[in-house]
Design a protein around this motif. Structure first.
Motif, PDB file in Angstrom:
ATOM      1  N   VAL A   5       0.842  -1.192   0.000  1.00 31.26           N
ATOM      2  CA  VAL A   5       0.000   0.000   0.000  1.00 31.26           C
ATOM      3  C   VAL A   5       0.876   1.240   0.000  1.00 31.26           C
ATOM      4  CG1 VAL A   5      -1.749   1.297   1.278  1.00 31.26           C
ATOM      5  CG2 VAL A   5      -1.853  -1.203   1.182  1.00 31.26           C
ATOM      6  N   ALA A   6       0.513   2.219  -0.822  1.00 29.09           N
ATOM      7  CA  ALA A   6       1.286   3.449  -0.929  1.00 29.09           C
ATOM      8  C   ALA A   6       1.124   4.299   0.329  1.00 29.09           C
ATOM      9  CB  ALA A   6       0.835   4.242  -2.148  1.00 29.09           C
ATOM     10  N   ALA A   7       2.251   4.845   0.796  1.00 32.68           N
ATOM     11  CA  ALA A   7       2.220   5.808   1.888  1.00 32.68           C
ATOM     12  C   ALA A   7       2.219   7.207   1.295  1.00 32.68           C
ATOM     13  CB  ALA A   7       3.439   5.621   2.790  1.00 32.68           C
ATOM     14  N   SER A   8       1.366   8.068   1.812  1.00 30.01           N
ATOM     15  CA  SER A   8       1.191   9.396   1.226  1.00 30.01           C
ATOM     16  C   SER A   8       2.495  10.176   1.181  1.00 30.01           C
ATOM     17  CB  SER A   8       0.140  10.171   2.016  1.00 30.01           C
ATOM     18  OG  SER A   8      -0.019  11.472   1.508  1.00 30.01           O
ATOM     19  N   GLY A   9       3.287  10.119   2.262  1.00 30.61           N
ATOM     20  CA  GLY A   9       4.543  10.853   2.287  1.00 30.61           C
ATOM     21  C   GLY A   9       5.512  10.384   1.222  1.00 30.61           C
ATOM     22  N   ASN A  10       5.595   9.063   1.015  1.00 34.31           N
ATOM     23  CA  ASN A  10       6.500   8.522   0.015  1.00 34.31           C
ATOM     24  C   ASN A  10       6.083   8.930  -1.396  1.00 34.31           C
ATOM     25  OD1 ASN A  10       7.989   7.281   2.005  1.00 34.31           O
ATOM     26  ND2 ASN A  10       6.935   5.318   1.819  1.00 34.31           N
ATOM     27  N   LEU A  11       4.790   9.017  -1.638  1.00 34.33           N
ATOM     28  CA  LEU A  11       4.296   9.414  -2.954  1.00 34.33           C
ATOM     29  C   LEU A  11       4.852  10.770  -3.364  1.00 34.33           C
ATOM     30  CD1 LEU A  11       0.518   8.445  -2.636  1.00 34.33           C
ATOM     31  CD2 LEU A  11       2.129   7.445  -4.234  1.00 34.33           C
ATOM     32  N   ARG A  12       4.939  11.672  -2.410  1.00 32.89           N
ATOM     33  CA  ARG A  12       5.368  13.033  -2.704  1.00 32.89           C
ATOM     34  C   ARG A  12       6.863  13.123  -3.012  1.00 32.89           C
ATOM     35  NH1 ARG A  12       1.142  16.546  -3.937  1.00 32.89           N
ATOM     36  NH2 ARG A  12      -0.468  16.484  -2.360  1.00 32.89           N
ATOM     37  N   HIS A  13       7.599  12.030  -2.873  1.00 35.90           N
ATOM     38  CA  HIS A  13       9.015  12.037  -3.238  1.00 35.90           C
ATOM     39  C   HIS A  13       9.197  12.083  -4.745  1.00 35.90           C
ATOM     40  CE1 HIS A  13      10.204  10.036   0.858  1.00 35.90           C
ATOM     41  NE2 HIS A  13       9.867  11.311   0.972  1.00 35.90           N
ATOM     42  N   ASN A  14       8.178  11.704  -5.497  1.00 39.72           N
ATOM     43  CA  ASN A  14       8.230  11.880  -6.943  1.00 39.72           C
ATOM     44  C   ASN A  14       7.792  13.296  -7.271  1.00 39.72           C
ATOM     45  OD1 ASN A  14       6.613  11.876  -9.685  1.00 39.72           O
ATOM     46  ND2 ASN A  14       8.106  10.234  -9.844  1.00 39.72           N
ATOM     47  N   HIS A  15       8.591  14.023  -8.047  1.00 41.71           N
ATOM     48  CA  HIS A  15       8.346  15.441  -8.258  1.00 41.71           C
ATOM     49  C   HIS A  15       7.045  15.709  -9.014  1.00 41.71           C
ATOM     50  CE1 HIS A  15      12.945  16.302  -7.787  1.00 41.71           C
ATOM     51  NE2 HIS A  15      12.399  15.758  -6.722  1.00 41.71           N
ATOM     52  N   LEU A  17       4.295  13.780  -8.942  1.00 45.43           N
ATOM     53  CA  LEU A  17       3.198  13.535  -8.005  1.00 45.43           C
ATOM     54  C   LEU A  17       3.108  14.664  -6.985  1.00 45.43           C
ATOM     55  CD1 LEU A  17       3.581   9.686  -7.375  1.00 45.43           C
ATOM     56  CD2 LEU A  17       2.007  10.852  -8.943  1.00 45.43           C
ATOM     57  N   ALA A  18       4.262  15.179  -6.576  1.00 47.68           N
ATOM     58  CA  ALA A  18       4.268  16.274  -5.612  1.00 47.68           C
ATOM     59  C   ALA A  18       3.669  17.543  -6.200  1.00 47.68           C
ATOM     60  CB  ALA A  18       5.698  16.546  -5.145  1.00 47.68           C
ATOM     61  N   ALA A  19       3.703  17.668  -7.532  1.00 48.91           N
ATOM     62  CA  ALA A  19       3.204  18.875  -8.192  1.00 48.91           C
ATOM     63  C   ALA A  19       1.718  18.805  -8.522  1.00 48.91           C
ATOM     64  CB  ALA A  19       4.002  19.128  -9.474  1.00 48.91           C
ATOM     65  N   LEU A  20       1.062  17.684  -8.251  1.00 47.78           N
ATOM     66  CA  LEU A  20      -0.362  17.576  -8.569  1.00 47.78           C
ATOM     67  C   LEU A  20      -1.193  18.533  -7.704  1.00 47.78           C
ATOM     68  CD1 LEU A  20      -0.869  13.691  -8.793  1.00 47.78           C
ATOM     69  CD2 LEU A  20      -0.761  15.311 -10.698  1.00 47.78           C
ATOM     70  N   PRO A  21      -2.114  19.265  -8.305  1.00 38.94           N
ATOM     71  CA  PRO A  21      -3.050  20.070  -7.502  1.00 38.94           C
ATOM     72  C   PRO A  21      -3.897  19.168  -6.607  1.00 38.94           C
ATOM     73  CG  PRO A  21      -3.079  20.723  -9.818  1.00 38.94           C
ATOM     74  CD  PRO A  21      -2.317  19.443  -9.751  1.00 38.94           C
ATOM     75  N   GLU A  22      -4.469  19.745  -5.587  1.00 39.92           N
ATOM     76  CA  GLU A  22      -5.156  18.955  -4.572  1.00 39.92           C
ATOM     77  C   GLU A  22      -6.290  18.109  -5.138  1.00 39.92           C
ATOM     78  OE1 GLU A  22      -4.246  18.334  -1.508  1.00 39.92           O
ATOM     79  OE2 GLU A  22      -2.472  19.523  -1.985  1.00 39.92           O
ATOM     80  N   ALA A  23      -7.062  18.631  -6.103  1.00 38.85           N
ATOM     81  CA  ALA A  23      -8.177  17.864  -6.664  1.00 38.85           C
ATOM     82  C   ALA A  23      -7.670  16.607  -7.365  1.00 38.85           C
ATOM     83  CB  ALA A  23      -8.975  18.732  -7.638  1.00 38.85           C
ATOM     84  N   GLU A  24      -6.604  16.759  -8.157  1.00 35.97           N
ATOM     85  CA  GLU A  24      -6.022  15.609  -8.840  1.00 35.97           C
ATOM     86  C   GLU A  24      -5.385  14.656  -7.838  1.00 35.97           C
ATOM     87  OE1 GLU A  24      -6.113  18.539  -9.998  1.00 35.97           O
ATOM     88  OE2 GLU A  24      -6.730  18.414 -12.083  1.00 35.97           O
ATOM     89  N   TRP A  25      -4.718  15.218  -6.836  1.00 33.58           N
ATOM     90  CA  TRP A  25      -4.091  14.380  -5.809  1.00 33.58           C
ATOM     91  C   TRP A  25      -5.119  13.501  -5.108  1.00 33.58           C
ATOM     92  CZ3 TRP A  25       0.272  12.416  -4.289  1.00 33.58           C
ATOM     93  CH2 TRP A  25       0.425  11.946  -2.981  1.00 33.58           C
ATOM     94  N   SER A  29      -4.141   9.492  -5.531  1.00 27.68           N
ATOM     95  CA  SER A  29      -3.460   8.795  -4.441  1.00 27.68           C
ATOM     96  C   SER A  29      -4.063   7.431  -4.095  1.00 27.68           C
ATOM     97  CB  SER A  29      -3.373   9.686  -3.195  1.00 27.68           C
ATOM     98  OG  SER A  29      -4.633  10.182  -2.819  1.00 27.68           O
ATOM     99  N   PRO A  30      -5.400   7.251  -4.126  1.00 36.17           N
ATOM    100  CA  PRO A  30      -5.916   5.907  -3.828  1.00 36.17           C
ATOM    101  C   PRO A  30      -5.602   4.887  -4.925  1.00 36.17           C
ATOM    102  CG  PRO A  30      -7.608   7.601  -3.527  1.00 36.17           C
ATOM    103  CD  PRO A  30      -6.501   8.225  -4.287  1.00 36.17           C
ATOM    104  N   GLN A  31      -5.273   5.366  -6.129  1.00 42.98           N
ATOM    105  CA  GLN A  31      -5.060   4.467  -7.262  1.00 42.98           C
ATOM    106  C   GLN A  31      -3.588   4.049  -7.422  1.00 42.98           C
ATOM    107  OE1 GLN A  31      -7.763   3.470  -8.766  1.00 42.98           O
ATOM    108  NE2 GLN A  31      -9.082   4.950  -7.714  1.00 42.98           N
ATOM    109  N   LEU A  32      -2.688   4.693  -6.700  1.00 39.20           N
ATOM    110  CA  LEU A  32      -1.260   4.432  -6.853  1.00 39.20           C
ATOM    111  C   LEU A  32      -0.811   3.291  -5.947  1.00 39.20           C
ATOM    112  CD1 LEU A  32      -0.249   8.151  -7.017  1.00 39.20           C
ATOM    113  CD2 LEU A  32       0.382   6.483  -8.774  1.00 39.20           C
ATOM    114  N   GLU A  33      -0.044   2.397  -6.521  1.00 38.07           N
ATOM    115  CA  GLU A  33       0.431   1.205  -5.815  1.00 38.07           C
ATOM    116  C   GLU A  33       1.948   1.249  -5.716  1.00 38.07           C
ATOM    117  OE1 GLU A  33      -0.190  -3.629  -6.189  1.00 38.07           O
ATOM    118  OE2 GLU A  33      -0.029  -2.415  -8.016  1.00 38.07           O
ATOM    119  N   ALA A  34       2.475   1.068  -4.510  1.00 41.06           N
ATOM    120  CA  ALA A  34       3.920   1.074  -4.298  1.00 41.06           C
ATOM    121  C   ALA A  34       4.509  -0.282  -4.695  1.00 41.06           C
ATOM    122  CB  ALA A  34       4.229   1.360  -2.833  1.00 41.06           C
ATOM    123  N   VAL A  35       5.623  -0.236  -5.407  1.00 44.50           N
ATOM    124  CA  VAL A  35       6.293  -1.462  -5.851  1.00 44.50           C
ATOM    125  C   VAL A  35       7.787  -1.318  -5.600  1.00 44.50           C
ATOM    126  CG1 VAL A  35       6.619  -3.102  -7.732  1.00 44.50           C
ATOM    127  CG2 VAL A  35       4.593  -1.634  -7.718  1.00 44.50           C
TER     128      VAL A  35
END
Length: 243
Positions: A5-15, A17-25, A29-35
């Motif tokens: 399961v993706a952790a929200s903080g780790n997601l933001r390490h990708n630039h 993903l970090a730049a997504l506006p809040e609506a897109e985020w 975020s629920p659709q992203l899978e950590a691998v």
């Protein structure tokens, strides 16, 4: 390969993903899978249908062009600044190149169907991903120029600097054989070039580990190709907020 399961903080390490506006985020975020990807993992093969787009955080991915005799050469590198799967944005589902993890680490993946749906919304994310694609195309073009016109010492400096930009460490784990394969040259050439950089006090090389001792020295020694690509990435990609 291990998924979790993706952790929200780790997601933001990708630039991106970090730049997504809040609506897109909120939608993404629920659709992203950590691998967790070991070195050598293939994200997509040549001509294979892309089932996912991949956003690295700690992994480094090599985009490689393959020859009929099995030889390959690196045409671009993708790390935490970008994503793998730009062909999805241009209406294609396959690529003649392949994407191979050359630095073990974590990526976040999203299904290609969801990625295309988001892109087709034509909102802020649409423009963000197009700007990234432009930067990636600049890298591919400049790599071709560099491989044709500049010395192997300069190419190795460019390659090391590009790798460091995508890492949080000064150490790069990579054998001379693999570096030679990435640059499309003989291993003996990499041995000589690495020796020159080590003698100059810029790097330390031992058993597949390269430690950069003097980054500014590498920047002075490399060709203009590194600066051209970095300037384009800095110009096109925001630090945080997509507009």
């Amino acid at each position: 390969m291990q998924t979790h399961v993706a952790a929200s903080g780790n997601l933001r390490h990708n630039h991106l993903l970090a730049a997504l506006p809040e609506a897109e985020w909120a939608r993404w975020s629920p659709q992203l899978e950590a691998v967790d990807m070991p070195a050598g993992s293939v994200l997509h093969g040549s001509g294979a249908r892309l089932t996912h787009a991949y956003f690295p955080t700690t992994a480094i991915v090599s985009l490689q062009s393959l020859m009929n005799d099995g030889a390959s050469v690196e045409i671009a590198v993708v790390g935490r600044e970008g994503f793998v799967g730009t062909s999805l944005l241009m209406g294609g589902e396959t690529m003649p190149s392949c994407a191979v993890v050359r630095g073990a680490g974590q990526v976040f993946r999203i299904k290609s169907t969801l990625m295309i749906q988001e892109f087709n919304r034509a909102g802020p994310t649409f423009h963000l991903l197009l700007r990234y694609t432009q930067a990636l195309l600049t890298q591919i073009a400049q790599t071709a120029v560099c491989n044709r016109h500049h010395s192997l010492d300069q190419q190795l400096c460019r390659w090391l600097l590009s790798s460091m930009d995508r890492l949080s460490s000064k150490e790069i784990v990579m054998t001379q054989e693999l570096i030679a394969s990435m640059l499309g040259v003989r291993r003996e050439g990499i041995t000589a070039a690495a020796g020159h950089l080590q003698q100059a006090g810029l790097i330390e090389y031992r058993r597949g580990h390269i430690t950069v001792l003097d980054r500014r020295g590498l920047e002075r020694r490399t060709c203009e190709c590194y600066g051209v690509v970095k300037k384009e990435y800095d110009r096109l990609l925001p630090a945080r907020i997509a507009t």
